[in-house]
Design an enzyme around this catalytic site. Structure first.
Site, PDB file in Angstrom:
ATOM      1  N   TYR A   1     -11.354 -12.187  27.891  1.00  0.00           N
ATOM      2  CA  TYR A   1     -10.026 -12.561  28.402  1.00  0.00           C
ATOM      3  C   TYR A   1      -9.374 -11.324  28.990  1.00  0.00           C
ATOM      4  O   TYR A   1      -9.624 -10.201  28.531  1.00  0.00           O
ATOM      5  CB  TYR A   1      -9.182 -13.155  27.268  1.00  0.00           C
ATOM      6  CG  TYR A   1      -7.790 -13.602  27.666  1.00  0.00           C
ATOM      7  CD1 TYR A   1      -7.577 -14.386  28.792  1.00  0.00           C
ATOM      8  CD2 TYR A   1      -6.686 -13.251  26.896  1.00  0.00           C
ATOM      9  CE1 TYR A   1      -6.302 -14.802  29.146  1.00  0.00           C
ATOM     10  CE2 TYR A   1      -5.406 -13.667  27.235  1.00  0.00           C
ATOM     11  CZ  TYR A   1      -5.214 -14.437  28.365  1.00  0.00           C
ATOM     12  OH  TYR A   1      -3.957 -14.842  28.716  1.00  0.00           O
TER      13      TYR A   1
ATOM     14  N   TYR B   1      -0.510 -12.026  22.700  1.00  0.00           N
ATOM     15  CA  TYR B   1      -1.932 -12.003  22.375  1.00  0.00           C
ATOM     16  C   TYR B   1      -2.173 -10.771  21.516  1.00  0.00           C
ATOM     17  O   TYR B   1      -2.594  -9.731  21.996  1.00  0.00           O
ATOM     18  CB  TYR B   1      -2.761 -11.958  23.657  1.00  0.00           C
ATOM     19  CG  TYR B   1      -4.239 -12.255  23.474  1.00  0.00           C
ATOM     20  CD1 TYR B   1      -4.671 -13.542  23.200  1.00  0.00           C
ATOM     21  CD2 TYR B   1      -5.189 -11.247  23.589  1.00  0.00           C
ATOM     22  CE1 TYR B   1      -6.018 -13.823  23.061  1.00  0.00           C
ATOM     23  CE2 TYR B   1      -6.535 -11.517  23.446  1.00  0.00           C
ATOM     24  CZ  TYR B   1      -6.955 -12.809  23.179  1.00  0.00           C
ATOM     25  OH  TYR B   1      -8.294 -13.083  23.034  1.00  0.00           O
TER      26      TYR B   1
END
Length: 330
Positions: A199, A209
């Site tokens: 990612y 995140y």
């Protein structure tokens, strides 16, 4: 305001066929092991489906606590719509193996896990044991897919992440790839291929995140390059990773802001459309095929181009001059 707008996400079920048009991907006679499928949503399922469409034989490594639910769902037909292939048949998996890639060998299993009821009745699920079972059951394989990630503190900012949480994220999300290549490499045919999923938080700040997951993805991408060299030299394998855009899968929902990420991507990527799991599956099938024989050590972006953008085109500061500070106008 753009931030309050909700872009409707498409359904994950009933994924469309990934049958190749034009230049075909031919994986007939190839054997694949895919780690990370837990249901019929997400990238691992789509990759498996594309591999099977291309003719490969696919076996799955499923997280131990999830295997029973997966088997029951398959038996009850809950996945039948998503299992449909382009010829109308339902895709089948060669074997299903219980697996927990946090543990390399039986000696690593903690007392807490040994006494955990969710692991009761299952054995032979560490990485080395699964690789041994696959070798005994299938012989040498050609394709290895790592679709594994877990950060127990993913919703915590990095400044609030504990050492234990940080290391757990790296163990499950990055070192697990190393362990899989270590243990499956010896039973892979020359010319075989390995793929993982990453990612873009690996090299950009993605608020929310957290828990060390951005660091784990950075490590995964670095390890991909090193493994491409080392496994290429030792086993004649290729190793790549796909950096996928946001998708509303079950696993992604654990992050807590996935719908906002989908909305942001839709509004700001060069291609204004939903990203589908099948687009990642198609790319993986290509990278795992002989058509990509010259590609290794690469991070391949499948994100509608979002990673190319330097700023958000829907940001109010770009369109409303009244919001620009006086100092910036000078």
């Amino acid at each position: 305001m753009a931030s309050s707008m909700r872009h409707p996400s498409t359904s994950m079920r009933g994924l469309t066929s990934c049958k190749a048009q034009g230049l075909p991907i031919d994986l007939r006679g190839k054997k694949a092991f895919v780690a990370g499928v837990a249901d019929d949503q997400g990238f691992a399922w789509a990759i498996s489906k594309c591999l099977i469409e291309a003719g490969a034989e696919v076996s799955l490594g499923i997280w131990v606590p999830a295997l029973g639910i997966f088997e029951k769902s398959m038996k009850m037909g809950k996945f039948d719509e998503s299992r449909k292939l382009s010829d109308g048949s339902l895709m089948e998996f060669k074997n299903l193996y219980p697996m927990d890639a946090v543990f390399d060998s039986p000696e690593d299993i903690t007392d807490a896990i040994k006494s955990n009821k969710r692991y009761a009745g299952r054995d032979g699920w560490t990485v080395s044991e699964v690789a041994k079972s696959v070798g005994e059951d299938l012989g040498d394989i050609d394709i290895l897919v790592h679709s594994l990630a877990n950060g127990p503190e993913v919703q915590k900012p990095l400044l609030e992440t504990s050492r234990k949480g940080y290391l757990a994220a790296s163990s499950a999300s990055a070192y697990s790839l190393i362990s899989m290549v270590q243990n499956f490499g010896p039973i892979m045919n020359e010319g075989g291929s390995v793929i993982s999923l990453t990612y873009d938080a690996s090299n950009k700040v993605i608020p929310g995140y957290g828990g060390g997951m951005s660091s784990a993805k950075a490590a995964l991408e670095s390890d991909t390059r090193v493994l491409a060299y080392e496994a290429g030299q030792k086993y004649k394998l290729r190793v790549n990773t796909i950096s996928a855009g946001p998708l509303g899968s079950r696993a992604a929902r654990a992050i807590g802001f996935i719908q906002k990420a989908i909305n942001y991507s839709y509004k700001n990527a060069p291609i204004e459309k939903d990203l589908t799991a099948m687009e990642v599956g198609q790319t993986a099938a290509f990278l795992l095929s002989p058509l990509a024989s010259g590609i290794t050590g690469q991070t391949i972006y499948v994100d509608n181009g979002l990673s190319t953008m330097g700023h958000a085109s829907d940001s109010p500061s770009l369109v409303d001059e009244d919001m620009v500070p006086e100092a910036a106008k000078a």
